[in-house]
Design a protein around this motif. Structure first.
Motif, mmCIF file in Angstrom:
data_model
loop_
_atom_site.group_PDB
_atom_site.id
_atom_site.type_symbol
_atom_site.label_atom_id
_atom_site.label_comp_id
_atom_site.label_asym_id
_atom_site.label_seq_id
_atom_site.Cartn_x
_atom_site.Cartn_y
_atom_site.Cartn_z
ATOM 1 N N ARG A 1 0.806 -1.219 0.000
ATOM 2 C CA ARG A 1 0.000 0.000 0.000
ATOM 3 C C ARG A 1 0.841 1.272 0.000
ATOM 4 N NH1 ARG A 1 -4.895 -0.128 2.734
ATOM 5 N NH2 ARG A 1 -4.887 2.151 2.424
ATOM 6 N N TYR A 2 2.080 1.195 0.450
ATOM 7 C CA TYR A 2 2.871 2.416 0.629
ATOM 8 C C TYR A 2 3.274 3.054 -0.693
ATOM 9 C CZ TYR A 2 2.938 1.477 5.589
ATOM 10 O OH TYR A 2 2.533 1.278 6.893
ATOM 11 N N ALA A 3 3.458 2.268 -1.727
ATOM 12 C CA ALA A 3 3.866 2.822 -3.016
ATOM 13 C C ALA A 3 2.833 3.782 -3.591
ATOM 14 C CB ALA A 3 4.139 1.688 -4.005
ATOM 15 N N GLY A 4 1.569 3.587 -3.232
ATOM 16 C CA GLY A 4 0.530 4.460 -3.773
ATOM 17 C C GLY A 4 0.042 5.514 -2.802
ATOM 18 N N LEU A 5 0.746 5.683 -1.700
ATOM 19 C CA LEU A 5 0.307 6.622 -0.669
ATOM 20 C C LEU A 5 0.944 7.985 -0.930
ATOM 21 C CD1 LEU A 5 -1.480 6.456 1.885
ATOM 22 C CD2 LEU A 5 0.614 6.177 3.206
ATOM 23 N N ASP A 6 0.244 8.848 -1.637
ATOM 24 C CA ASP A 6 0.769 10.161 -2.001
ATOM 25 C C ASP A 6 -0.115 11.261 -1.417
ATOM 26 O OD1 ASP A 6 3.019 9.425 -3.546
ATOM 27 O OD2 ASP A 6 1.693 8.893 -5.203
ATOM 28 N N GLY A 7 0.529 12.368 -1.061
ATOM 29 C CA GLY A 7 -0.210 13.527 -0.573
ATOM 30 C C GLY A 7 -0.486 13.437 0.906
ATOM 31 N N PHE A 8 -0.473 14.580 1.545
ATOM 32 C CA PHE A 8 -0.681 14.616 2.985
ATOM 33 C C PHE A 8 -2.097 14.192 3.359
ATOM 34 C CE2 PHE A 8 -1.651 17.186 6.893
ATOM 35 C CZ PHE A 8 -0.973 16.355 7.761
ATOM 36 N N GLY A 9 -3.085 14.541 2.551
ATOM 37 C CA GLY A 9 -4.456 14.186 2.852
ATOM 38 C C GLY A 9 -4.668 12.689 2.953
ATOM 39 N N ALA A 10 -4.134 11.944 1.975
ATOM 40 C CA ALA A 10 -4.284 10.492 1.984
ATOM 41 C C ALA A 10 -3.563 9.879 3.182
ATOM 42 C CB ALA A 10 -3.735 9.903 0.686
ATOM 43 N N ARG A 11 -2.399 10.402 3.490
ATOM 44 C CA ARG A 11 -1.653 9.897 4.648
ATOM 45 C C ARG A 11 -2.431 10.126 5.938
ATOM 46 N NH1 ARG A 11 4.005 9.425 3.494
ATOM 47 N NH2 ARG A 11 4.483 10.068 1.350
ATOM 48 N N ASN A 12 -2.995 11.331 6.080
ATOM 49 C CA ASN A 12 -3.682 11.644 7.328
ATOM 50 C C ASN A 12 -4.989 10.872 7.465
ATOM 51 O OD1 ASN A 12 -3.008 13.456 9.611
ATOM 52 N ND2 ASN A 12 -5.100 14.179 9.283
ATOM 53 N N GLU A 13 -5.670 10.614 6.341
ATOM 54 C CA GLU A 13 -6.871 9.776 6.401
ATOM 55 C C GLU A 13 -6.511 8.365 6.884
ATOM 56 O OE1 GLU A 13 -8.890 9.758 2.704
ATOM 57 O OE2 GLU A 13 -9.397 11.890 2.758
ATOM 58 N N ALA A 14 -5.409 7.833 6.389
ATOM 59 C CA ALA A 14 -4.970 6.516 6.844
ATOM 60 C C ALA A 14 -4.603 6.559 8.325
ATOM 61 C CB ALA A 14 -3.771 6.049 6.006
ATOM 62 N N PHE A 15 -3.988 7.667 8.742
ATOM 63 C CA PHE A 15 -3.643 7.826 10.156
ATOM 64 C C PHE A 15 -4.888 7.798 11.036
ATOM 65 C CE2 PHE A 15 -3.479 10.701 13.785
ATOM 66 C CZ PHE A 15 -2.425 10.164 14.513
ATOM 67 N N LEU A 16 -5.898 8.582 10.678
ATOM 68 C CA LEU A 16 -7.102 8.666 11.507
ATOM 69 C C LEU A 16 -7.797 7.316 11.633
ATOM 70 C CD1 LEU A 16 -8.584 12.078 10.317
ATOM 71 C CD2 LEU A 16 -7.590 11.562 12.559
ATOM 72 N N ALA A 17 -7.909 6.603 10.523
ATOM 73 C CA ALA A 17 -8.605 5.318 10.552
ATOM 74 C C ALA A 17 -7.901 4.325 11.462
ATOM 75 C CB ALA A 17 -8.719 4.756 9.134
ATOM 76 N N ALA A 18 -6.588 4.225 11.330
ATOM 77 C CA ALA A 18 -5.848 3.238 12.114
ATOM 78 C C ALA A 18 -5.642 3.694 13.557
ATOM 79 C CB ALA A 18 -4.499 2.967 11.457
ATOM 80 N N ALA A 19 -5.441 4.987 13.761
ATOM 81 C CA ALA A 19 -5.198 5.497 15.113
ATOM 82 C C ALA A 19 -6.402 5.273 16.009
ATOM 83 C CB ALA A 19 -4.853 6.981 15.059
ATOM 84 N N MET A 20 -7.600 5.391 15.450
ATOM 85 C CA MET A 20 -8.796 5.145 16.257
ATOM 86 C C MET A 20 -8.821 3.706 16.771
ATOM 87 S SD MET A 20 -10.826 7.841 16.463
ATOM 88 C CE MET A 20 -12.521 7.255 16.548
ATOM 89 N N GLU A 21 -8.505 2.759 15.900
ATOM 90 C CA GLU A 21 -8.535 1.347 16.299
ATOM 91 C C GLU A 21 -7.445 1.022 17.303
ATOM 92 O OE1 GLU A 21 -8.278 -3.095 14.220
ATOM 93 O OE2 GLU A 21 -8.569 -1.299 12.998
ATOM 94 N N LEU A 22 -6.216 1.439 17.013
ATOM 95 C CA LEU A 22 -5.110 1.145 17.917
ATOM 96 C C LEU A 22 -5.274 1.880 19.251
ATOM 97 C CD1 LEU A 22 -2.076 1.244 15.455
ATOM 98 C CD2 LEU A 22 -2.995 -0.763 16.615
ATOM 99 N N GLY A 23 -5.712 3.128 19.200
ATOM 100 C CA GLY A 23 -5.918 3.887 20.424
ATOM 101 C C GLY A 23 -6.973 3.260 21.311
ATOM 102 N N ARG A 24 -8.064 2.821 20.707
ATOM 103 C CA ARG A 24 -9.123 2.150 21.469
ATOM 104 C C ARG A 24 -8.594 0.898 22.156
ATOM 105 N NH1 ARG A 24 -12.561 -0.598 17.482
ATOM 106 N NH2 ARG A 24 -10.869 -2.095 17.754
#
Length: 358
Positions: free
Chosen positions: A59-82
């Motif tokens: 998945r990392y090869a297609g991860l471009d732009g700050f917006g896409a990175r931060n969306e991935a951050f929010l989705a995963a951070a919610m699960e791991l944080g919980r």
């Protein structure tokens, strides 16, 4: 005194050996001709055997732009944080509704509302819980977060506080940056989260004013900012997100100055370096850890759990020192009554010290 009653660490499900991550970085990043050999040397010398990543490697090869990175951050951070918070609360034998203060920290993504606010309802936090989201402390925030819990609980000894750290460092990889700093970051940093629960000196339901046994007390804390070192460590922010700033002089600064800061802090509390039975140190990387050991004149095995954590999961930024504290409690609990020191370094350049007693 404040007592740490639970520490719980979590990791994302995708784990890869260092060699596979090296291949991913080499194939997806736009490196100048001839730099592949340099990349392989940097990764091989990082002291890391494997890391957990929040996304599958492809998945990392297609991860471009700050917006896409931060969306991935929010989705995963919610699960791991919980998962981190629930694990810490279960370990402490507490309900989320008993938490009075939450300090949350991350330096690998941006969230407004902040992570703890987004998690509050699902976790069962009270509507009147006090919240302090922190951004910008970087790797030091695990230690600084514990220190700020202590500051609060000294003034509110009947209350209970929670620290949450979520760091998804892999999402900050810059595919078009051929700098040595970016190569080093791609070799060291992994993804993970951790949570810690602490209680004041007179927790609710206590008859004798003493928290239940099971964790170290925080005796004192100290913050130290080294003037004129702002460019040594941190982020510069660009269109594609966070670009690492990592000064080559950082290990030399640690080697020259950390010993005086730590020695002075310990002396103020009648503790000598030789008295410390547990060194819980953030894994900044091999050169930094060698500098820490030299600066503090530690025995060869003094940072063994830190080196082990670096090898197994890499540098998890602010979550790392909490993972190492968890490992210390589980694997190498010091003798009751002996002192320990938890320390981490981060942007500023700064160091945070937390004196513990078991």
């Amino acid at each position: 005194m404040t007592r740490i009653v639970a520490v719980h660490g979590v990791l994302p499900p995708h784990r890869y050996p260092q060699e596979e991550i090296t291949d991913m970085v080499g194939s997806s990043c736009r490196l100048p001709r001839g730099d592949r050999a340099l990349l392989e040397r940097v990764h091989a010398s990082a002291g890391v055997r494997g890391r957990h990543l929040v996304l599958p490697l492809e998945r990392y090869a297609g991860l471009d732009g700050f917006g896409a990175r931060n969306e991935a951050f929010l989705a995963a951070a919610m699960e791991l944080g919980r998962d981190a918070v629930r694990g810490a609360l279960d370990q402490a034998g507490l309900a989320a509704s008993e938490i009075d203060l939450v300090v949350s920290t991350s330096v690998t993504g941006i969230a407004a509302p902040s992570l703890e606010a987004r998690l509050a309802t699902a976790l069962g936090l009270r509507p009147d819980v006090k919240r302090v989201p922190v951004f910008g402390l970087g790797c030091v925030a695990g230690a600084a977060g514990l220190a700020r819990l202590h500051d609060y609980l000294v003034g509110h000894p009947g209350e209970t506080a929670l620290l949450l750290s979520v760091e998804l460092c892999s999402l900050t990889l810059q595919r078009t940056d051929p700098s040595m700093q970016n190569l080093v970051a791609s070799a060291l940093f992994g993804d993970g989260a951790a949570a810690a629960v602490a209680v004041g000196s007179r927790p609710r339901g206590s008859r004798d004013g003493d928290p239940a046994p099971g964790g170290p007390r925080i005796v004192a804390t100290r913050s130290h900012l080294f003037p004129g070192t702002e460019e040594l460590l941190g982020w510069s922010i660009g269109d594609t997100g966070f670009h690492i700033m990592l000064g080559a002089d950082l290990p030399d600064l640690v080697r020259r100055q950390l010993g005086g800061v730590v020695g002075g802090f310990l002396a103020d509390h009648d503790v000598k370096t030789a008295d410390v039975t547990a060194w819980i140190c953030h894994p900044g990387g091999p050169k930094v850890l060698d500098a820490v050991r030299e600066a503090l004149d530690l025995p060869a095995r003094g940072l063994e759990l830190t080196w082990r954590s670096l090898a197994e999961v890499g540098n998890l930024s602010s979550a790392s020192v909490l993972h190492i504290l968890r490992d210390t409690l589980a694997l190498r609990p010091p003798l009751p009554g002996t002192p320990g020191l938890l320390l981490a370094m981060g942007p500023g350049f700064c160091v945070e010290l937390v004196l513990l007693r078991w």
